[in-house]
Enzyme design. Sequence first.
Site, short mmCIF file in Angstrom:
data_model
loop_
_atom_site.label_atom_id
_atom_site.label_comp_id
_atom_site.label_asym_id
_atom_site.label_seq_id
_atom_site.Cartn_x
_atom_site.Cartn_y
_atom_site.Cartn_z
N HIS B 121 -95.37 43.43 126.67
CA HIS B 121 -94.34 43.48 125.63
C HIS B 121 -94.79 42.58 124.48
CE1 HIS B 121 -90.34 42.48 123.91
NE2 HIS B 121 -89.88 43.57 124.51
N ASP B 231 -94.49 37.87 133.24
CA ASP B 231 -93.29 38.30 132.52
C ASP B 231 -92.46 39.12 133.52
OD1 ASP B 231 -91.38 39.72 131.18
OD2 ASP B 231 -92.73 40.64 129.72
N GLN B 234 -88.66 42.78 133.61
CA GLN B 234 -88.33 44.10 134.15
C GLN B 234 -88.41 44.16 135.68
OE1 GLN B 234 -87.03 46.36 132.29
NE2 GLN B 234 -87.51 45.49 130.28
N LYS B 257 -80.75 41.49 131.52
CA LYS B 257 -81.29 42.73 132.08
C LYS B 257 -80.95 42.86 133.57
CE LYS B 257 -85.26 42.73 128.96
NZ LYS B 257 -84.96 43.67 127.90
N CYS B 399 -91.31 47.95 121.93
CA CYS B 399 -91.97 46.65 121.77
C CYS B 399 -93.34 46.61 122.44
CB CYS B 399 -91.09 45.50 122.29
SG CYS B 399 -89.70 45.17 121.24
#
Lengths: 123, 441
Positions: B121, B231, B234, B257, B399
């Site tokens: 991202h 990261d 997600q 999220k 993104c």
Amino acid sequence: MTDIYQEDLIDEAKNPNNYGEMADPDLVSTQYNASCGDVITVSVKLSPDKLKIADIKWKGQGCVISQASMSVLSEKVKGLELEKLQKLTQKDVLQELGLDEISVGRVKCLLLGLNTIIKLVSK
Amino acid sequence: MLNTDNIIRNFPILTRVINGKKLVYLDNAATSQKPFSVVEAISSYYLNNNANVHRGVHTLSDESTTIFETSKIKIAKFFGAKNNELIFVRNTTEAINGVAYGWGEQNINSDDVILVSILDHHSNIVVWQELCKRKKARLIFVGITSDGKFDVNDFDAKLKKFAGKIKLVVFPHVSNALGSTIDLKIIVKKVRATEKVRVVEKTLRSKNIVSKSSGSKSDFKFDSKIRILVDGAQSAPHMKINFDNLDVDFFAFSGHKMLGPMGIGGLLVREELLITNEMRPWLFGGGMIAEVHESHTIFNDNLSERFVAGTPDVASVAGLAVACEYLENLGMENVLIHDHGLVQYALSELEKNKNVEIVGPKDETRTGSVSFIFKGVHAHDVAQVLDSEGIAVRSGHHCTMPLHTSQKWIATTRASFQVYNSKADIDALTDGLKKVAKIFL
């Protein structure tokens, strides 16, 4: 809540044990309570074998809780082995003060003295 | 699969009618909806307990402090991390910036290499581009395979090619654009193995066992440690994270999220980096201090409190703890099974449509979302028509411009899932796509 301002506790803070300065200390440390600015300076003389607290003096400014707990602690640690001292907890300090519990906001006041001494002897 | 009939009842927003149709919310990779219990935790805090934390003696301040601290313990536990290792930030982006400022500024030097994935991202690319600019370091991209997976062979090659130079490896646990899931165990093992080889080489050279001329001069200054940043924006919403078992150094996530409020997220940092001061505070002010003098300041003894400068967002922390509880009650194993079931169903249904070209992996490793190109129609037009049917999807580059550019995709349409989605939502999507064909083709 339990009434923390029992008479003997206020007396303890007003007439603290071992209050004052030491002529020739082995260790000295100053700690602040970050949330209110209370301050305690502890001076310590060690036993010849360096394993025990031979003598302790302290000076400080702060609330009844921080000053009274430092006062009772100074009595408790005099002559105590450093190893045992490092294992003292919040529960021990409460017990010395004759309290069952303390609110979250005052834990830092309660432990200022203990943290100062432990930091000092851990050096 | 989860019982979505029951779950939907906890999400009042899902009863909304959009353009005359029942809302079908398939934009969860952008942000998830919030259960009533999360909203209630936030409002209850403001209605009953609001006071500043840590610096008060009065009852409300005590309550607020207790809510903050017990919530923090719950959240850290949810991520399998020590309480000390959790630093609250606004979101994943801020967490990554925190690593750049708190760690990168003092550990990245000129000529060092940061490995980044083309799947990343923008938040995990731009931050490092900027740091590399400041430090004259190099940013090297790891590519993807033809089916959109992290290219492990390319990763191997780059680990070897830049051995001794690499200081940081960053990648997404799950790609927000393609759903590609990276097997952390494999990547971590490769990185740590590289470190070991370097340490052995260094030791042999220092003992003159290996000729000094066999390595360039800069090798001798080499510090074998490679830091790993994941990261987790997600992955955290869909799978159990056991931070302390991952052997990574940093893990970033966003609360919003994973059914939590916007404006709260976390950076998990391996405790050792905090103890050794390899990671330092990057925001300064009240709350994070032990002593302040005119000439200098001593930071808070508490390893993670020293990273919280100023008043924290107590209400959002409380809300996030409730979101963690909500997911825990469903069971993260069940949450992942549910998600994989939806992904596989969406893939099989979309593949039946000859106008649809699915991008990214099609096997069971895909998590969270399905993205596709509707041939002959721009993704924004697809999304607009779907909205007229009450279906919320995202369209564009998500993104991930470098990824889209490298694959020559102008834009893609992405349907992404959460615990309240069902196969009926995917049926609505495939029906909606028929309308798209009717209008444009």
